[in-house]
Design an enzyme around this catalytic site. Structure first.
Site, PDB file in Angstrom:
ATOM      1  N   ASP A  92       0.789  -1.235   0.000  1.00 38.33           N
ATOM      2  CA  ASP A  92       0.000   0.000   0.000  1.00 38.33           C
ATOM      3  C   ASP A  92       0.819   1.282   0.000  1.00 38.33           C
ATOM      4  O   ASP A  92       0.341   2.327   0.409  1.00 38.33           O
ATOM      5  CB  ASP A  92      -0.900  -0.007   1.238  1.00 38.33           C
ATOM      6  CG  ASP A  92      -0.092  -0.286   2.510  1.00 38.33           C
ATOM      7  OD1 ASP A  92       1.129  -0.074   2.491  1.00 38.33           O
ATOM      8  OD2 ASP A  92      -0.699  -0.719   3.519  1.00 38.33           O
ATOM      9  N   GLU A 148      -0.477  -9.016  -1.085  1.00 37.88           N
ATOM     10  CA  GLU A 148      -1.032  -8.459   0.160  1.00 37.88           C
ATOM     11  C   GLU A 148      -2.228  -7.562  -0.146  1.00 37.88           C
ATOM     12  O   GLU A 148      -2.285  -6.389   0.207  1.00 37.88           O
ATOM     13  CB  GLU A 148       0.014  -7.690   0.981  1.00 37.88           C
ATOM     14  CG  GLU A 148      -0.386  -7.457   2.432  1.00 37.88           C
ATOM     15  CD  GLU A 148       0.632  -6.625   3.212  1.00 37.88           C
ATOM     16  OE1 GLU A 148       0.670  -5.410   3.032  1.00 37.88           O
ATOM     17  OE2 GLU A 148       1.383  -7.219   4.008  1.00 37.88           O
ATOM     18  N   GLU A 187      -2.262   4.989   3.335  1.00 30.61           N
ATOM     19  CA  GLU A 187      -2.210   3.616   2.838  1.00 30.61           C
ATOM     20  C   GLU A 187      -3.581   3.022   2.548  1.00 30.61           C
ATOM     21  O   GLU A 187      -3.741   2.243   1.604  1.00 30.61           O
ATOM     22  CB  GLU A 187      -1.455   2.730   3.840  1.00 30.61           C
ATOM     23  CG  GLU A 187       0.045   3.000   3.928  1.00 30.61           C
ATOM     24  CD  GLU A 187       0.408   4.212   4.781  1.00 30.61           C
ATOM     25  OE1 GLU A 187      -0.510   4.803   5.417  1.00 30.61           O
ATOM     26  OE2 GLU A 187       1.591   4.566   4.839  1.00 30.61           O
ATOM     27  N   HIS A 211       6.478   5.002  13.041  1.00 31.99           N
ATOM     28  CA  HIS A 211       6.738   5.859  11.872  1.00 31.99           C
ATOM     29  C   HIS A 211       5.499   6.378  11.173  1.00 31.99           C
ATOM     30  O   HIS A 211       5.582   7.084  10.179  1.00 31.99           O
ATOM     31  CB  HIS A 211       7.589   5.100  10.839  1.00 31.99           C
ATOM     32  CG  HIS A 211       6.833   3.981  10.162  1.00 31.99           C
ATOM     33  ND1 HIS A 211       5.997   4.184   9.090  1.00 31.99           N
ATOM     34  CD2 HIS A 211       6.758   2.655  10.415  1.00 31.99           C
ATOM     35  CE1 HIS A 211       5.463   3.038   8.706  1.00 31.99           C
ATOM     36  NE2 HIS A 211       5.906   2.091   9.502  1.00 31.99           N
ATOM     37  N   ARG A 213       2.554   8.203   9.451  1.00 29.37           N
ATOM     38  CA  ARG A 213       2.330   9.621   9.146  1.00 29.37           C
ATOM     39  C   ARG A 213       1.167  10.201   9.943  1.00 29.37           C
ATOM     40  O   ARG A 213       1.197  11.365  10.322  1.00 29.37           O
ATOM     41  CB  ARG A 213       2.043   9.805   7.647  1.00 29.37           C
ATOM     42  CG  ARG A 213       3.289   9.813   6.793  1.00 29.37           C
ATOM     43  CD  ARG A 213       2.968   9.948   5.318  1.00 29.37           C
ATOM     44  NE  ARG A 213       4.179   9.784   4.523  1.00 29.37           N
ATOM     45  CZ  ARG A 213       4.919  10.794   4.055  1.00 29.37           C
ATOM     46  NH1 ARG A 213       4.559  12.034   4.267  1.00 29.37           N
ATOM     47  NH2 ARG A 213       6.013  10.553   3.361  1.00 29.37           N
ATOM     48  N   HIS A 259      13.037   5.288  12.856  1.00 26.93           N
ATOM     49  CA  HIS A 259      12.827   5.555  11.433  1.00 26.93           C
ATOM     50  C   HIS A 259      13.502   6.886  11.081  1.00 26.93           C
ATOM     51  O   HIS A 259      13.377   7.854  11.831  1.00 26.93           O
ATOM     52  CB  HIS A 259      11.320   5.621  11.171  1.00 26.93           C
ATOM     53  CG  HIS A 259      10.943   5.628   9.725  1.00 26.93           C
ATOM     54  ND1 HIS A 259      11.220   6.675   8.887  1.00 26.93           N
ATOM     55  CD2 HIS A 259      10.321   4.702   8.958  1.00 26.93           C
ATOM     56  CE1 HIS A 259      10.770   6.404   7.667  1.00 26.93           C
ATOM     57  NE2 HIS A 259      10.221   5.198   7.683  1.00 26.93           N
TER      58      HIS A 259
HETATM   59  C1  UD1 Z   1       6.640   4.799   3.699  1.00 18.95           C
HETATM   60  C2  UD1 Z   1       5.248   4.399   3.239  1.00 18.95           C
HETATM   61  C3  UD1 Z   1       4.516   3.681   4.343  1.00 18.95           C
HETATM   62  C4  UD1 Z   1       5.320   2.535   4.901  1.00 18.95           C
HETATM   63  C5  UD1 Z   1       6.697   3.036   5.332  1.00 18.95           C
HETATM   64  C6  UD1 Z   1       7.557   1.890   5.785  1.00 18.95           C
HETATM   65  C7  UD1 Z   1       4.060   5.902   1.671  1.00 18.95           C
HETATM   66  C8  UD1 Z   1       3.216   7.077   1.521  1.00 18.95           C
HETATM   67  N1  UD1 Z   1       4.471   5.610   2.912  1.00 18.95           N
HETATM   68  O1  UD1 Z   1       6.486   5.766   4.722  1.00 18.95           O
HETATM   69  O2  UD1 Z   1       3.299   3.160   3.837  1.00 18.95           O
HETATM   70  O3  UD1 Z   1       4.652   2.002   6.026  1.00 18.95           O
HETATM   71  O4  UD1 Z   1       7.327   3.659   4.192  1.00 18.95           O
HETATM   72  O5  UD1 Z   1       8.677   2.340   6.478  1.00 18.95           O
HETATM   73  O6  UD1 Z   1       4.380   5.251   0.705  1.00 18.95           O
HETATM   74  N2  UD1 Z   1      14.092   8.257   4.889  1.00 18.95           N
HETATM   75  C9  UD1 Z   1      15.468   8.140   4.915  1.00 18.95           C
HETATM   76  N3  UD1 Z   1      16.031   6.954   4.535  1.00 18.95           N
HETATM   77  C10 UD1 Z   1      15.300   5.892   4.142  1.00 18.95           C
HETATM   78  C11 UD1 Z   1      13.900   6.000   4.144  1.00 18.95           C
HETATM   79  C12 UD1 Z   1      13.308   7.189   4.517  1.00 18.95           C
HETATM   80  O7  UD1 Z   1      16.161   9.074   5.243  1.00 18.95           O
HETATM   81  O8  UD1 Z   1      15.879   4.851   3.795  1.00 18.95           O
HETATM   82  C13 UD1 Z   1      13.457   9.536   5.300  1.00 18.95           C
HETATM   83  C14 UD1 Z   1      13.548  10.587   4.177  1.00 18.95           C
HETATM   84  O9  UD1 Z   1      13.700  11.848   4.771  1.00 18.95           O
HETATM   85  C15 UD1 Z   1      12.171  10.471   3.494  1.00 18.95           C
HETATM   86  C16 UD1 Z   1      11.307  10.215   4.709  1.00 18.95           C
HETATM   87  O10 UD1 Z   1      12.062   9.333   5.531  1.00 18.95           O
HETATM   88  O11 UD1 Z   1      11.788  11.643   2.793  1.00 18.95           O
HETATM   89  C17 UD1 Z   1       9.941   9.643   4.424  1.00 18.95           C
HETATM   90  O12 UD1 Z   1      10.012   8.520   3.573  1.00 18.95           O
HETATM   91  P1  UD1 Z   1       8.644   8.067   2.808  1.00 18.95           P
HETATM   92  O13 UD1 Z   1       8.943   6.818   2.033  1.00 18.95           O
HETATM   93  O14 UD1 Z   1       8.060   9.216   2.053  1.00 18.95           O
HETATM   94  O15 UD1 Z   1       7.630   7.780   3.964  1.00 18.95           O
HETATM   95  P2  UD1 Z   1       7.640   6.746   5.149  1.00 18.95           P
HETATM   96  O16 UD1 Z   1       7.109   7.475   6.333  1.00 18.95           O
HETATM   97  O17 UD1 Z   1       8.944   6.038   5.232  1.00 18.95           O
HETATM   98  N1  UDP Z   2      12.238  -3.818  10.236  1.00 16.92           N
HETATM   99  C1  UDP Z   2      13.622  -3.925  10.054  1.00 16.92           C
HETATM  100  N2  UDP Z   2      14.442  -3.084  10.774  1.00 16.92           N
HETATM  101  C2  UDP Z   2      13.957  -2.169  11.651  1.00 16.92           C
HETATM  102  C3  UDP Z   2      12.558  -2.053  11.815  1.00 16.92           C
HETATM  103  C4  UDP Z   2      11.717  -2.893  11.091  1.00 16.92           C
HETATM  104  O1  UDP Z   2      14.089  -4.756   9.271  1.00 16.92           O
HETATM  105  O2  UDP Z   2      14.763  -1.463  12.260  1.00 16.92           O
HETATM  106  C5  UDP Z   2      11.355  -4.680   9.425  1.00 16.92           C
HETATM  107  C6  UDP Z   2      10.322  -5.457  10.209  1.00 16.92           C
HETATM  108  O3  UDP Z   2      10.808  -6.719  10.572  1.00 16.92           O
HETATM  109  C7  UDP Z   2       9.169  -5.569   9.206  1.00 16.92           C
HETATM  110  C8  UDP Z   2       9.306  -4.327   8.361  1.00 16.92           C
HETATM  111  O4  UDP Z   2      10.636  -3.836   8.587  1.00 16.92           O
HETATM  112  O5  UDP Z   2       9.326  -6.699   8.350  1.00 16.92           O
HETATM  113  C9  UDP Z   2       8.302  -3.293   8.743  1.00 16.92           C
HETATM  114  O6  UDP Z   2       8.595  -2.085   8.120  1.00 16.92           O
HETATM  115  P1  UDP Z   2       7.971  -0.706   8.566  1.00 16.92           P
HETATM  116  O7  UDP Z   2       7.555  -0.782   9.996  1.00 16.92           O
HETATM  117  O8  UDP Z   2       8.931   0.346   8.154  1.00 16.92           O
HETATM  118  O9  UDP Z   2       6.732  -0.564   7.596  1.00 16.92           O
HETATM  119  P2  UDP Z   2       5.207  -1.077   7.664  1.00 16.92           P
HETATM  120  O10 UDP Z   2       5.218  -2.546   7.839  1.00 16.92           O
HETATM  121  O11 UDP Z   2       4.535  -0.322   8.767  1.00 16.92           O
HETATM  122  O12 UDP Z   2       4.664  -0.660   6.331  1.00 16.92           O
END
Ligand code: UD1
Ligand code: UDP
Length: 377
Positions: A99, A121, A135, A216, A218, A248
């Site tokens: 999602d 999924e 999502e 994490h 939003r 995160h």
């Molecule tokens: C995204 C997904 C969310 C998912 C989550 C898993 C969307 C809208 N959101 O949210 O559904 O649950 O990933 O973690 O698709 N950043 C880093 N390094 C990284 C990743 C992220 O620095 O490797 C920081 C950056 O500043 C980036 C911010 O996190 O701009 C947000 O990343 P983004 O993918 O937009 O949203 P998430 O909150 O991670």
């Molecule tokens: N996870 C990881 N390292 C971390 C935190 C989470 O590998 O430090 C893994 C966790 O086991 C799970 C997935 O990341 O499989 C979940 O990701 P996240 O919580 O970012 O996203 P969501 O599942 O909420 O979309």
């Protein structure tokens, strides 16, 4: 001889990579398919951690992550970037997972090219378009245009049927996260050094009761995250407790957690863990406190009580089984629920039962077989 089906697998974030690497491995091992991978790199470092452990070198990498990216800026870049890759690769089918913005934009770009979309999924619904945000709407968009819907559970399949999706297009497969968890558990058993990075913390917190925390979402930015941080600080005042919290990297999360928790003696605020180390943390923890989707699926599989910091969940199976509980983001409620589990053995035992409503570790094989049938292979 039938030609191979060219399938373009698109993903962009840590959880998509974790839940798709077993499917990619199965597709690559299957002579009926030519599997092409494309990462949006909506996440960068957290995605690369998974690619590295799973041994995936993507065929296409859009490298889209920007610090503090907005949903509209990200979505616009994803739509044009992923559409361009589809025009170059000319796949027969496209696969997306879950999602995220990447999954939604990938499905939409495929639809614009009249390409069939396989949704891994499928059918998760909270019934509230603001929780989780965005999502819930991303999944509904993907669900409205997918060709095959791979529902992890009967509950998810039921949600799709209630939206009038053709039952012949819905397959209950289990969640591929359980395939991933089995794989990583086996790797760790073969190679214990894969999780040696937690050794120092394990020594520092020896004899304490570990609580693993992730956060994490939003929809929790601002007040919700601040309340979570205050609750964690109060929990960590107990001398018998240690909190291990891989934070995160989103600046909206990091700043709040650093301000409230950095330097507290019983709290380790650490960088995101790679998947083997996170699996180790799941093993060490007495309780998981999280707003993550994936952790809600993994913790029950390992018999770890999981308190979910959300108002509602699209994964009701863990709650129904008694291994997960929704606690919202109220500071007092989170503290009370954690203390109850720590101090009331019966309450703890009632939740700490290994329960696997999310799959048996064979989801990827089922998915590949259904796609092959659909593609006439
Ligand atoms: C995204 C997904 C969310 C998912 C989550 C898993 C969307 C809208 N959101 O949210 O559904 O649950 O990933 O973690 O698709 N950043 C880093 N390094 C990284 C990743 C992220 O620095 O490797 C920081 C950056 O500043 C980036 C911010 O996190 O701009 C947000 O990343 P983004 O993918 O937009 O949203 P998430 O909150 O991670
Ligand atoms: N996870 C990881 N390292 C971390 C935190 C989470 O590998 O430090 C893994 C966790 O086991 C799970 C997935 O990341 O499989 C979940 O990701 P996240 O919580 O970012 O996203 P969501 O599942 O909420 O979309």
């Amino acid at each position: 001889m039938t030609t191979r089906t060219r399938i373009l697998v698109i993903f962009g974030t840590r959880p998509e990579a974790i839940k798709l690497f077993p499917v990619i491995a199965a597709l690559k091992a299957d002579p009926r398919f030519e599997c092409v991978t494309c990462v949006s790199a909506q996440h960068r470092d957290m995605l690369d951690q998974v690619l590295s452990i799973a041994g995936i070198v993507p065929d296409h990498d859009l490298d889209l992550m920007r610090p503090g990216q907005t949903l509209d800026g990200l979505t616009a870049a994803l739509l044009t970037g992923l559409g361009g890759v589809m025009d170059a690769v000319k796949p027969d089918r496209v696969m997306v997972q879950g999602d995220t913005a990447t999954a939604m934009a990938g499905a939409l770009a495929a639809y614009y090219r009249k390409l069939p979309v396989d949704h891994v999924e499928a059918g998760l619904r909270s019934g509230n378009i603001h929780h989780p945000w965005p999502e819930e709407v991303n999944r509904k968009i993907i669900g409205s245009l997918a060709s095959l819907h791979f529902a992890p559970t009967e509950t998810a399949a039921g949600a799709l049927l209630r939206e009038n999706v053709d039952p012949a297009r819905v397959h209950v497969t289990g969640n591929t996260v359980i395939d991933a968890l089995h794989w990583v558990t086996d790797r760790i058993a073969e190679q214990p050094l894969l999780v040696a990075g937690l050794g120092e913390l394990e020594a520092r917190f020896a004899g304490k009761r570990v609580i693993g925390v992730t956060s994490h979402r939003r929809e929790n930015f601002g007040g919700g995250l601040e309340a979570i941080a205050r609750a964690v600080a109060r929990i960590a005042q107990r001398p018998d407790v240690a909190v291990i919290f891989p934070v995160h990297p989103n600046p909206n999360v990091r700043a709040v957690m650093d301000a409230a928790l950095a330097g507290l003696p019983n709290v380790a605020l650490i960088a995101p863990l790679d998947y083997p180390h996170f699996a180790r943390l799941l093993g060490l923890a007495e309780i998981m406190l999280t707003d993550s989707g994936g952790v809600q699926e993994e913790a029950p599989a390992l018999g770890k009580p999981v308190l979910v910091m959300r108002e509602t969940t699209e994964r009701p199976e863990g709650v129904a089984a008694g291994t997960a509980r929704l606690v919202g983001t109220d500071e007092g409620r989170i503290v009370t629920e954690i203390f109850t589990l720590l101090d009331d053995k019966a309450a703890y035992e009632a939740m700490a039962r290994a329960h696997n409503p999310f799959g048996d570790g064979q989801a990827s094989a089922r998915i590949v077989e259904h796609v092959a049938n659909e593609a006439g292979q």
